[in-house]
Design an enzyme around this catalytic site. Structure first.
Site: not given
Length: 273
Positions: A53-54, A92, A122, A124, A191
């Site tokens: 999502d970066s 993501d 993925k 978070e 991270e």
């Protein structure tokens, strides 16, 4: 004995990654958001491609990852998947597509796999999203966890600083990591956490860990492609190693093109019909 347990021409799977962890072979993961870059990193032999999502930052210019939508993530993942033949493609799940509602989480994950072709998702977070992860896993969709600094929670923490520095956070990270393994995640990203902690937890787990700003003791590493290629010159965290200065190369090439056009040097007689 060779430390390479994965055939460079054979498709990487979650089972391949488990074998790499067991054999002590480090896992190389990198981000990509489009077909061209995915083709290049795949041909280079990368093990995993993260459609992060970066993309909100790198491709769209947002200051956080929060604005990117599920439709946009599916678009980027589908582009990457068409360029990746060997690497395992992980997408993501964006902010708002899984938090707080496990039914929404499952529907989002199903859309990602069906519409993009990505092979895993993925998410978070830890205990607070357990129900969403379990529901996604129940559908046979591989899930990669993500602990430590969780950029989608930037407004909660107010900083992108190193996480898990106090005892309470350390214990929670360990508990969350063990929980993610127990319920069936195939890997976890750590991270921006202390290297000693990342090493300690990686040794406790049987599933692979992938670090970014978490030291060398994890089972693999991930970087944002544009960052490690020097295309994002304003971003220089301690953990980033620049492997090329592609940004300068692009600027120089475009500058030369501009001057050639203005000097009527391009196209020449051999470059026209």
């Amino acid at each position: 004995m060779s430390t390479n347990t994965v055939d460079n021409k054979k498709k990487v799977t979650t089972a391949s990654l488990a074998k790499m962890k067991a054999a002590g072979e480090k896992i190389a993961m990198i981000t990509a958001y489009d077909y061209t870059m995915a083709t290049l990193v795949d041909q280079a032999g990368i093990d995993m491609i993260l459609v992060g999502d970066s993309a909100a930052n790198v491709m769209a210019g947002y200051s956080t990852t929060l604005p990117i939508t599920l439709d946009q993530m599916i678009y980027h993942a589908s582009c990457v998947k068409r360029g990746a033949e060997r690497a395992l493609v992980v997408c993501d799940m964006p902010f708002g597509s899984y938090q707080g509602n496990s039914d929404v989480a499952l529907a989002s994950a199903v859309r990602i796999l069906k519409e993009s072709g990505a092979e895993a998702v993925k998410l978070e977070g830890g205990a607070e999203i357990r129900e969403s992860i379990e529901k996604i896993l129940s559908a046979g969709i591989p899930v990669m966890g993500h602990l430590g600094l969780t950029p989608q929670s930037i407004n909660k923490f107010g900083t992108y600083g190193v996480r898990a520095k106090d005892d309470a956070e350390v214990e929670r990270l360990i508990s969350d990591a063990l929980m993610l393994q127990e319920i069936g995640c195939f890997a976890i990203v750590f991270e921006k956490i202390p290297a000693a902690l990342a090493t300690r937890v990686s040794e406790m787990l049987s599933i692979p860990t992938i670090g970014i700003g978490a030291g060398s003791g994890t089972d693999g590493q991930v970087l944002v492609l544009q960052d490690m290629l020097g295309m994002n010159k304003g971003f220089a965290p301690k953990f980033l190693r620049r492997y090329a200065d592609v940004g300068t190369v692009i600027e120089q090439a475009v500058g030369k093109y501009i001057s050639d056009v203005k000097a009527v040097d391009f196209p020449n007689e051999n470059e026209q019909y």
